[in-house]
Design a protein around this motif. Structure first.
Motif, PDB file in Angstrom:
ATOM      1  N   ILE A 295       0.843  -1.191   0.000  1.00 29.08           N
ATOM      2  CA  ILE A 295       0.000   0.000   0.000  1.00 29.08           C
ATOM      3  C   ILE A 295       0.880   1.244   0.000  1.00 29.08           C
ATOM      4  O   ILE A 295       1.876   1.313   0.735  1.00 29.08           O
ATOM      5  CB  ILE A 295      -0.938   0.018   1.232  1.00 29.08           C
ATOM      6  CG1 ILE A 295      -1.997  -1.074   1.100  1.00 29.08           C
ATOM      7  CG2 ILE A 295      -1.599   1.387   1.417  1.00 29.08           C
ATOM      8  CD1 ILE A 295      -2.921  -1.194   2.279  1.00 29.08           C
ATOM      9  N   ASN A 296       0.525   2.205  -0.835  1.00 22.34           N
ATOM     10  CA  ASN A 296       1.251   3.477  -0.898  1.00 22.34           C
ATOM     11  C   ASN A 296       0.323   4.616  -0.498  1.00 22.34           C
ATOM     12  O   ASN A 296      -0.838   4.657  -0.923  1.00 22.34           O
ATOM     13  CB  ASN A 296       1.771   3.731  -2.316  1.00 22.34           C
ATOM     14  CG  ASN A 296       2.780   2.695  -2.749  1.00 22.34           C
ATOM     15  OD1 ASN A 296       3.705   2.379  -2.005  1.00 22.34           O
ATOM     16  ND2 ASN A 296       2.603   2.156  -3.940  1.00 22.34           N
ATOM     17  N   ILE A 312      -4.873   6.380  -0.097  1.00 19.95           N
ATOM     18  CA  ILE A 312      -3.945   5.293  -0.384  1.00 19.95           C
ATOM     19  C   ILE A 312      -4.276   4.673  -1.739  1.00 19.95           C
ATOM     20  O   ILE A 312      -5.372   4.849  -2.275  1.00 19.95           O
ATOM     21  CB  ILE A 312      -3.997   4.190   0.700  1.00 19.95           C
ATOM     22  CG1 ILE A 312      -5.361   3.476   0.668  1.00 19.95           C
ATOM     23  CG2 ILE A 312      -3.688   4.762   2.077  1.00 19.95           C
ATOM     24  CD1 ILE A 312      -5.407   2.187   1.458  1.00 19.95           C
ATOM     25  N   LYS A 313      -3.322   3.939  -2.276  1.00 19.22           N
ATOM     26  CA  LYS A 313      -3.548   3.132  -3.468  1.00 19.22           C
ATOM     27  C   LYS A 313      -2.711   1.868  -3.378  1.00 19.22           C
ATOM     28  O   LYS A 313      -1.746   1.783  -2.616  1.00 19.22           O
ATOM     29  CB  LYS A 313      -3.242   3.912  -4.740  1.00 19.22           C
ATOM     30  CG  LYS A 313      -1.802   4.339  -4.914  1.00 19.22           C
ATOM     31  CD  LYS A 313      -1.640   5.114  -6.226  1.00 19.22           C
ATOM     32  CE  LYS A 313      -0.179   5.523  -6.435  1.00 19.22           C
ATOM     33  NZ  LYS A 313      -0.007   6.241  -7.728  1.00 19.22           N
ATOM     34  N   THR A 314      -3.081   0.892  -4.185  1.00 23.78           N
ATOM     35  CA  THR A 314      -2.352  -0.362  -4.267  1.00 23.78           C
ATOM     36  C   THR A 314      -2.487  -0.902  -5.676  1.00 23.78           C
ATOM     37  O   THR A 314      -3.507  -0.663  -6.337  1.00 23.78           O
ATOM     38  CB  THR A 314      -2.860  -1.392  -3.245  1.00 23.78           C
ATOM     39  OG1 THR A 314      -2.109  -2.608  -3.382  1.00 23.78           O
ATOM     40  CG2 THR A 314      -4.336  -1.688  -3.449  1.00 23.78           C
ATOM     41  N   SER A 315      -1.472  -1.616  -6.119  1.00 23.05           N
ATOM     42  CA  SER A 315      -1.514  -2.199  -7.461  1.00 23.05           C
ATOM     43  C   SER A 315      -2.018  -3.632  -7.437  1.00 23.05           C
ATOM     44  O   SER A 315      -2.135  -4.282  -8.472  1.00 23.05           O
ATOM     45  CB  SER A 315      -0.116  -2.168  -8.088  1.00 23.05           C
ATOM     46  OG  SER A 315       0.806  -2.899  -7.281  1.00 23.05           O
ATOM     47  N   THR A 316      -2.367  -4.133  -6.255  1.00 23.84           N
ATOM     48  CA  THR A 316      -2.744  -5.542  -6.140  1.00 23.84           C
ATOM     49  C   THR A 316      -4.224  -5.799  -6.407  1.00 23.84           C
ATOM     50  O   THR A 316      -4.609  -6.945  -6.643  1.00 23.84           O
ATOM     51  CB  THR A 316      -2.409  -6.072  -4.734  1.00 23.84           C
ATOM     52  OG1 THR A 316      -3.171  -5.344  -3.757  1.00 23.84           O
ATOM     53  CG2 THR A 316      -0.928  -5.918  -4.442  1.00 23.84           C
ATOM     54  N   MET A 317      -5.059  -4.742  -6.374  1.00 23.58           N
ATOM     55  CA  MET A 317      -6.490  -4.942  -6.615  1.00 23.58           C
ATOM     56  C   MET A 317      -7.137  -3.618  -6.999  1.00 23.58           C
ATOM     57  O   MET A 317      -6.583  -2.544  -6.778  1.00 23.58           O
ATOM     58  CB  MET A 317      -7.179  -5.529  -5.381  1.00 23.58           C
ATOM     59  CG  MET A 317      -7.181  -4.622  -4.150  1.00 23.58           C
ATOM     60  SD  MET A 317      -7.838  -5.441  -2.651  1.00 23.58           S
ATOM     61  CE  MET A 317      -9.470  -5.920  -3.166  1.00 23.58           C
ATOM     62  N   ALA A 375      -7.606  -4.881   8.962  1.00 26.75           N
ATOM     63  CA  ALA A 375      -8.426  -5.234   7.802  1.00 26.75           C
ATOM     64  C   ALA A 375      -7.650  -5.051   6.498  1.00 26.75           C
ATOM     65  O   ALA A 375      -7.695  -5.915   5.602  1.00 26.75           O
ATOM     66  CB  ALA A 375      -9.688  -4.361   7.785  1.00 26.75           C
ATOM     67  N   LEU A 376      -6.930  -3.945   6.380  1.00 25.59           N
ATOM     68  CA  LEU A 376      -6.136  -3.694   5.163  1.00 25.59           C
ATOM     69  C   LEU A 376      -5.061  -4.774   4.980  1.00 25.59           C
ATOM     70  O   LEU A 376      -4.815  -5.241   3.870  1.00 25.59           O
ATOM     71  CB  LEU A 376      -5.477  -2.322   5.247  1.00 25.59           C
ATOM     72  CG  LEU A 376      -6.404  -1.118   5.020  1.00 25.59           C
ATOM     73  CD1 LEU A 376      -5.683   0.181   5.388  1.00 25.59           C
ATOM     74  CD2 LEU A 376      -6.873  -1.061   3.570  1.00 25.59           C
ATOM     75  N   LYS A 377      -4.467  -5.192   6.072  1.00 26.17           N
ATOM     76  CA  LYS A 377      -3.448  -6.229   5.997  1.00 26.17           C
ATOM     77  C   LYS A 377      -4.043  -7.552   5.516  1.00 26.17           C
ATOM     78  O   LYS A 377      -3.443  -8.264   4.694  1.00 26.17           O
ATOM     79  CB  LYS A 377      -2.790  -6.414   7.371  1.00 26.17           C
ATOM     80  CG  LYS A 377      -1.614  -7.385   7.369  1.00 26.17           C
ATOM     81  CD  LYS A 377      -0.928  -7.410   8.727  1.00 26.17           C
ATOM     82  CE  LYS A 377       0.288  -8.330   8.690  1.00 26.17           C
ATOM     83  NZ  LYS A 377       0.982  -8.372  10.021  1.00 26.17           N
ATOM     84  N   GLU A 378      -5.238  -7.862   5.987  1.00 32.97           N
ATOM     85  CA  GLU A 378      -5.877  -9.107   5.585  1.00 32.97           C
ATOM     86  C   GLU A 378      -6.345  -9.062   4.142  1.00 32.97           C
ATOM     87  O   GLU A 378      -6.300 -10.065   3.425  1.00 32.97           O
ATOM     88  CB  GLU A 378      -7.069  -9.392   6.508  1.00 32.97           C
ATOM     89  CG  GLU A 378      -6.647  -9.758   7.917  1.00 32.97           C
ATOM     90  CD  GLU A 378      -7.825  -9.978   8.853  1.00 32.97           C
ATOM     91  OE1 GLU A 378      -8.988  -9.888   8.357  1.00 32.97           O
ATOM     92  OE2 GLU A 378      -7.615 -10.238  10.051  1.00 32.97           O
ATOM     93  N   ILE A 379      -6.778  -7.903   3.686  1.00 29.79           N
ATOM     94  CA  ILE A 379      -7.299  -7.783   2.315  1.00 29.79           C
ATOM     95  C   ILE A 379      -6.170  -7.700   1.282  1.00 29.79           C
ATOM     96  O   ILE A 379      -6.164  -8.417   0.284  1.00 29.79           O
ATOM     97  CB  ILE A 379      -8.192  -6.522   2.186  1.00 29.79           C
ATOM     98  CG1 ILE A 379      -9.417  -6.629   3.088  1.00 29.79           C
ATOM     99  CG2 ILE A 379      -8.630  -6.333   0.730  1.00 29.79           C
ATOM    100  CD1 ILE A 379     -10.193  -5.335   3.229  1.00 29.79           C
ATOM    101  N   VAL A 380      -5.227  -6.815   1.557  1.00 28.94           N
ATOM    102  CA  VAL A 380      -4.163  -6.525   0.574  1.00 28.94           C
ATOM    103  C   VAL A 380      -2.943  -7.394   0.797  1.00 28.94           C
ATOM    104  O   VAL A 380      -2.261  -7.795  -0.154  1.00 28.94           O
ATOM    105  CB  VAL A 380      -3.785  -5.034   0.611  1.00 28.94           C
ATOM    106  CG1 VAL A 380      -2.696  -4.729  -0.399  1.00 28.94           C
ATOM    107  CG2 VAL A 380      -5.029  -4.165   0.333  1.00 28.94           C
ATOM    108  N   GLY A 381      -2.655  -7.692   2.058  1.00 27.19           N
ATOM    109  CA  GLY A 381      -1.485  -8.503   2.365  1.00 27.19           C
ATOM    110  C   GLY A 381      -0.250  -7.693   2.670  1.00 27.19           C
ATOM    111  O   GLY A 381      -0.224  -6.488   2.609  1.00 27.19           O
TER     112      GLY A 381
END
Length: 381
Positions: A295-296, A312-317, A375-381
């Motif tokens: 997450i960035n 925030i943004k992420t490239s994983t989803m 929650a973010l850790k569980e969703i995004v990893g």
């Protein structure tokens, strides 16, 4: 129970006194202002005046009549921009503006009114040295957001105000994200208008907004709406004096009663206490989010010159999917997308995918931050 992290859209919950005040008006008062000579009408008039007075004091002014009410900050900005600008005028805006500023300006281009964008850094801060380069001989005003609704970046109003005073420009401040959260001193900044909304940092209800206006602008600004004011009723011409000039028709009295209670609530606590609590939560969120490598954060990572808004943004989803998952599976309410500020996302390098925005308020807790990070850790990893 929902963890509400969408306070940049509208603060929730509201103080209980806001609910009770609105209920009291609807149940026990019900009167209009300046339309009757009975006691409840006078009582309502006193609440309206007191609300103006508290708003003026919030902006370090002592002339309540300079406050006029609208439905929201968007209406206030439309009224100011469309009422003051004339063909061939030029205005300066930041590259972080909300569509409440940009869409009226694009419409005004039909009248040969133009604008230039002052660039901002990739964290969303105005590059003040670029103001001189953007200025033109026909520049009339600087229209500026006090703080970004995407990144939380706070603009250097003092530097902008100094530039405006040197050039003889009007300063129009969009205080949608900062009224009630950060100090705004009109005696120091000398703006021509401060446009605000009641349902965000002022903790009032939706449907309430307004503006503080300078005497200079009030004398030349054309109202967008004209009609009954309860004053000068023997004439068919809109009054020229404040605030009647800009308040045609029936005011949102339940909204004013709610905003009045919210302003008393803010006064009891002080905007410093409110902001300090929000910054404490922002610090906790930023520190914890750094451990999530996928997450960035979009915007500043520091607490200096910012509000309690973190994108925030992420490239994983897909980010819409992330926001949906947070809400559906973990009860965390956020907002994803463009946030009505596409050029801000271009500046922040988050266009066209946008971001997921977390915005914290006075009623949020550290425990809610911990649950959300988990929650973010569980969703995004």
């Amino acid at each position: 129970m929902t963890i509400y992290f969408d306070n940049a859209a509208t603060t929730f919950p509201k103080p209980e006194s806001v609910v009770e005040s609105m209920k009291h008006y609807i149940s026990c008062v019900g009167s209009n202002v300046s339309r009757g000579s009975y006691s409840s009408a006078f009582d309502a008039g006193n609440i309206v005046y007191e609300t103006r007075e508290m708003l003026a004091n919030l902006f370090h002014d002592n002339e309540p009549e300079r406050i006029f009410f609208t439905r929201n900050v968007t209406e206030s900005l439309n009224l100011v921009l469309k009422g003051m600008l004339k063909p061939e005028d030029h205005v300066l805006v930041s590259s972080m503006e909300h569509n409440a500023v940009m869409r009226p300006l694009h419409r005004l281009m039909e009248q040969k009114i133009t604008f230039s964008r002052i660039p901002c850094t990739k964290e969303g801060y105005l590059i003040t040295d670029s103001m001189e380069e953007a200025w033109q001989e026909n520049t009339k005003a600087v229209v500026i957001t006090h703080a970004s609704n995407v990144s939380g970046s706070v603009m250097d109003l003092e530097a902008i105000a100094d530039f405006c005073q040197q050039k003889g420009l009007s300063l129009i401040i969009d205080a949608a994200q900062t009224a009630g959260v950060l100090p705004i001193d009109v005696q120091r900044l000398l703006p021509d208008a401060v446009c605000f909304t009641g349902h965000k940092g002022l903790y009032g209800p939706q449907g309430m907004g307004g503006a503080w206006i300078s005497k200079r602008l009030a004398s030349t600004l054309k109202p967008l709406i004209e009609g009954g004011t309860g004053s000068l009723s023997d004439e068919e011409v809109q009054p020229e004096y404040l605030p009647d000039k800009f308040e045609a028709g029936t005011l949102n009295m339940p909204g004013i009663y709610g905003l009045n209670a919210a302003l008393h609530w803010i006064k009891e606590r002080g905007i410093e206490e409110i902001h300090d609590h929000e910054m404490k939560l922002t610090r906790q969120f930023l520190e914890k989010i750094e451990s999530l490598k996928k997450i960035n954060v979009v915007g500043p990572m520091t607490l200096e010159n910012r509000t309690a808004v973190v994108s925030i943004k992420t490239s994983t989803m897909d980010l819409g999917q992330l926001a949906h998952c947070l809400a559906k599976d973990y009860g965390v309410a956020t907002r994803s997308g463009m946030h009505c500020a596409p050029h801000a996302h271009k500046t922040l390098q988050s266009f066209p995918e946008g971001t997921v925005r977390f915005s914290f308020g006075y009623f949020n807790t550290e425990k809610e931050i911990e649950k959300t990070i988990k929650a973010l850790k569980e969703i995004v990893g």
